[in-house]
Write a protein that holds these residues in place. Structure first.
Motif, PDB file in Angstrom:
ATOM      1  N   LYS A   9       0.831  -1.205   0.000  1.00  0.00           N
ATOM      2  CA  LYS A   9       0.000   0.000   0.000  1.00  0.00           C
ATOM      3  C   LYS A   9       0.869   1.261   0.000  1.00  0.00           C
ATOM      4  CE  LYS A   9      -4.022  -1.832   2.445  1.00  0.00           C
ATOM      5  NZ  LYS A   9      -4.831  -1.666   3.682  1.00  0.00           N
ATOM      6  N   GLU A  10       1.916   1.258   0.805  1.00  0.00           N
ATOM      7  CA  GLU A  10       2.826   2.405   0.841  1.00  0.00           C
ATOM      8  C   GLU A  10       3.454   2.640  -0.534  1.00  0.00           C
ATOM      9  OE1 GLU A  10       5.837   2.314   3.923  1.00  0.00           O
ATOM     10  OE2 GLU A  10       4.369   1.584   5.376  1.00  0.00           O
ATOM     11  N   ASP A  13       0.838   4.076  -2.948  1.00  0.00           N
ATOM     12  CA  ASP A  13       0.544   5.458  -2.576  1.00  0.00           C
ATOM     13  C   ASP A  13       1.720   6.389  -2.861  1.00  0.00           C
ATOM     14  OD1 ASP A  13      -2.054   4.829  -1.860  1.00  0.00           O
ATOM     15  OD2 ASP A  13      -1.604   4.659   0.278  1.00  0.00           O
ATOM     16  N   GLU A  14       2.938   5.894  -2.707  1.00  0.00           N
ATOM     17  CA  GLU A  14       4.120   6.692  -3.038  1.00  0.00           C
ATOM     18  C   GLU A  14       4.181   6.950  -4.543  1.00  0.00           C
ATOM     19  OE1 GLU A  14       7.579   8.900  -2.377  1.00  0.00           O
ATOM     20  OE2 GLU A  14       6.159   8.118  -0.906  1.00  0.00           O
ATOM     21  N   VAL A  16       1.628   7.056  -6.553  1.00  0.00           N
ATOM     22  CA  VAL A  16       0.564   8.025  -6.821  1.00  0.00           C
ATOM     23  C   VAL A  16       1.044   9.445  -6.486  1.00  0.00           C
ATOM     24  CG1 VAL A  16      -1.733   8.806  -6.093  1.00  0.00           C
ATOM     25  CG2 VAL A  16      -1.342   6.387  -6.579  1.00  0.00           C
ATOM     26  N   SER A  17       1.784   9.584  -5.406  1.00  0.00           N
ATOM     27  CA  SER A  17       2.250  10.913  -5.003  1.00  0.00           C
ATOM     28  C   SER A  17       3.248  11.506  -5.992  1.00  0.00           C
ATOM     29  CB  SER A  17       2.866  10.867  -3.602  1.00  0.00           C
ATOM     30  OG  SER A  17       4.175  10.340  -3.634  1.00  0.00           O
ATOM     31  N   ARG A 104      -6.190   4.200  -6.809  1.00  0.00           N
ATOM     32  CA  ARG A 104      -5.758   5.132  -5.754  1.00  0.00           C
ATOM     33  C   ARG A 104      -5.618   6.553  -6.305  1.00  0.00           C
ATOM     34  NH1 ARG A 104      -6.610   4.619  -0.813  1.00  0.00           N
ATOM     35  NH2 ARG A 104      -4.619   5.456  -0.153  1.00  0.00           N
ATOM     36  N   SER A 105      -5.208   6.676  -7.561  1.00  0.00           N
ATOM     37  CA  SER A 105      -5.131   8.010  -8.196  1.00  0.00           C
ATOM     38  C   SER A 105      -6.497   8.675  -8.259  1.00  0.00           C
ATOM     39  CB  SER A 105      -4.572   7.896  -9.618  1.00  0.00           C
ATOM     40  OG  SER A 105      -3.214   7.530  -9.601  1.00  0.00           O
ATOM     41  N   TRP A 110      -8.594   1.658  -0.108  1.00  0.00           N
ATOM     42  CA  TRP A 110      -8.055   0.301  -0.212  1.00  0.00           C
ATOM     43  C   TRP A 110      -9.132  -0.696   0.147  1.00  0.00           C
ATOM     44  CZ3 TRP A 110      -3.929  -0.846  -2.751  1.00  0.00           C
ATOM     45  CH2 TRP A 110      -2.866   0.060  -2.823  1.00  0.00           C
TER      46      TRP A 110
END
Length: 112
Positions: A9-10, A13-14, A16-17, A104-105, A110
């Motif tokens: 997940k991290e 999400d990273e 996506v960032s 996620r974008s 989740w």
């Protein structure tokens, strides 16, 4: 929740960032950094309307996100991914890395 799933997940999400494209912002404002190499680009951008620059900025942003998506699809098919020393699980939610990136974008939560 297990460590591998948390790291997965991290990782997503990273990624996506990182999807924001600086070049897209430069196009939208009509000005790349003022260097000799960017003179012609800035000349072209200054000839466009704000609406035209905004549309091109969207295209540039979509191109970056498309490249990220394609790389994640490749990694999902051809590689195992280790993130911060942890090997990530393969499709822990039954979906590919690239699918999870898109979800996620778009702000999806989740799965449980």
């Amino acid at each position: 929740m297990n460590k591998k799933l948390e790291k997965y997940k991290e990782f997503i999400d990273e990624v996506v960032s990182l999807k924001g494209a600086a070049t897209s912002k430069w196009v939208a404002r009509g000005l790349y950094p003022e260097t000799k190499e960017n003179e012609y680009r800035n000349e072209v951008l200054s000839s466009l309307s704000a609406a035209q620059r905004e549309e091109i900025a969207k295209i540039v942003q979509e191109a970056k996100e498309s490249g990220m998506h394609d790389l994640l699809a490749f990694l999902n098919q051809e590689c195992s991914v280790t993130y911060q020393g942890t090997e990530l699980p393969y499709e822990p939610f039954g979906t590919e890395l690239n699918y999870d990136f898109v979800a996620r974008s778009e702000g999806d939560k989740w799965p449980q």
